[in-house]
Scaffold this motif. Sequence first.
Motif, PDB file in Angstrom:
ATOM      1  N   LYS A 164       1.043  -0.992  -0.737  1.00 10.05           N
ATOM      2  CA  LYS A 164       0.054   0.083  -0.255  1.00 10.05           C
ATOM      3  C   LYS A 164       0.778   1.612  -0.001  1.00 10.05           C
ATOM      4  O   LYS A 164       1.754   1.196   0.523  1.00 10.05           O
ATOM      5  N   LYS A 165       0.239   2.021  -0.793  1.00 10.49           N
ATOM      6  CA  LYS A 165       1.075   3.471  -0.715  1.00 10.49           C
ATOM      7  C   LYS A 165       1.452   3.964   0.952  1.00 10.49           C
ATOM      8  O   LYS A 165       0.215   3.961   1.989  1.00 10.49           O
ATOM      9  N   SER A 166       2.341   4.969   0.959  1.00 15.97           N
ATOM     10  CA  SER A 166       2.747   5.445   2.454  1.00 15.97           C
ATOM     11  C   SER A 166       2.572   6.694   2.294  1.00 15.97           C
ATOM     12  O   SER A 166       2.791   7.825   0.998  1.00 15.97           O
ATOM     13  N   ALA A 167       1.724   7.500   2.876  1.00 12.76           N
ATOM     14  CA  ALA A 167       2.218   9.243   2.888  1.00 12.76           C
ATOM     15  C   ALA A 167       3.015   9.890   3.370  1.00 12.76           C
ATOM     16  O   ALA A 167       3.528  10.892   3.061  1.00 12.76           O
ATOM     17  N   SER A 168       4.426   9.003   4.527  1.00  4.49           N
ATOM     18  CA  SER A 168       5.458   9.714   4.478  1.00  4.49           C
ATOM     19  C   SER A 168       6.094   8.313   4.208  1.00  4.49           C
ATOM     20  O   SER A 168       6.676   7.161   4.714  1.00  4.49           O
ATOM     21  N   GLY A 169       7.141   8.323   2.827  1.00  4.56           N
ATOM     22  CA  GLY A 169       7.818   7.170   2.338  1.00  4.56           C
ATOM     23  C   GLY A 169       7.970   6.338   1.539  1.00  4.56           C
ATOM     24  O   GLY A 169       6.651   6.481   0.265  1.00  4.56           O
ATOM     25  N   PRO A 170       8.486   5.447   1.271  1.00  9.15           N
ATOM     26  CA  PRO A 170       8.148   4.284   0.186  1.00  9.15           C
ATOM     27  C   PRO A 170       6.553   3.149   0.459  1.00  9.15           C
ATOM     28  O   PRO A 170       6.503   3.043   1.623  1.00  9.15           O
ATOM     29  N   ASN A 171       6.063   2.825  -0.111  1.00 10.96           N
ATOM     30  CA  ASN A 171       5.693   1.638   0.287  1.00 10.96           C
ATOM     31  C   ASN A 171       5.532   0.760   1.374  1.00 10.96           C
ATOM     32  O   ASN A 171       6.552   0.249   1.207  1.00 10.96           O
ATOM     33  N   ARG A 172       4.382   0.343   2.120  1.00  7.35           N
ATOM     34  CA  ARG A 172       4.412  -0.372   2.890  1.00  7.35           C
ATOM     35  C   ARG A 172       3.302  -1.752   2.987  1.00  7.35           C
ATOM     36  O   ARG A 172       2.697  -1.962   2.176  1.00  7.35           O
ATOM     37  N   LYS A 173       4.157  -2.846   3.230  1.00  5.31           N
ATOM     38  CA  LYS A 173       3.391  -4.314   3.105  1.00  5.31           C
ATOM     39  C   LYS A 173       2.829  -4.385   4.148  1.00  5.31           C
ATOM     40  O   LYS A 173       3.440  -4.551   5.410  1.00  5.31           O
ATOM     41  N   TYR A 174       1.710  -4.205   4.285  1.00  3.26           N
ATOM     42  CA  TYR A 174       0.239  -4.142   5.058  1.00  3.26           C
ATOM     43  C   TYR A 174       0.680  -5.578   4.954  1.00  3.26           C
ATOM     44  O   TYR A 174       0.107  -6.561   4.434  1.00  3.26           O
ATOM     45  N   TYR A 175       0.064  -6.733   6.257  1.00  4.87           N
ATOM     46  CA  TYR A 175      -0.358  -7.810   6.912  1.00  4.87           C
ATOM     47  C   TYR A 175      -1.552  -8.013   7.668  1.00  4.87           C
ATOM     48  O   TYR A 175      -2.615  -7.259   7.789  1.00  4.87           O
ATOM     49  N   TYR A 176      -2.393  -9.257   6.526  1.00  2.00           N
ATOM     50  CA  TYR A 176      -4.017 -10.002   6.979  1.00  2.00           C
ATOM     51  C   TYR A 176      -3.630 -11.001   7.229  1.00  2.00           C
ATOM     52  O   TYR A 176      -3.015 -11.772   7.006  1.00  2.00           O
TER      53      TYR A 176
END
Length: 114
Positions: free
Chosen positions: A67-79
Motif C-alpha cells: 500500500k502507498k504510504s503518506a510518508s516514504g515508500p510503499n509498505r507491505k500490510y499483513y492480513y
Amino acid sequence: MICLVDNTQILKGILEGCILKLIDDSPVYGYELALKLQEYHLDVSEGSIYPVLLRLQKKKLISGKMKKSASGPNRKYYYLTKEGKKYLKQFKFSWKNIKKSVDGLMDGGSDDED
C-alpha cells in the motif's frame, strides 16, 4: 531485581501467536508490529519479526499487500487469512491451557524467592 531469565527465548515460542493477534486486530506493516509489541512490553526487534512474517506467509496464515504510504515508500500490510483465523483460535485455546498449567505449577510450589 536482576533478571537472569532470557525473555527472548520464552517469547520466541509465543511470538507467532502474538503477531497473529495484532494482525487480527488490524492490518499492520512490519515496523508498526514492532511498535505495537513494545506497547505490551514485548521488545522484539524488526529483524526478529520479518522471519516470523515470512514463515506465517509460507504457512498461508497471513497475506501481504503493498500500500502507498503518506510518508516514504510503499509498505507491505499483513492480513490474516481464513486459515490464520483458525490457527489463532487454536493458539489462544492452547495458550490458555498452558498458561493455566504453568501458573498452577509456579503458584502452587514452594516460594523460595520472597
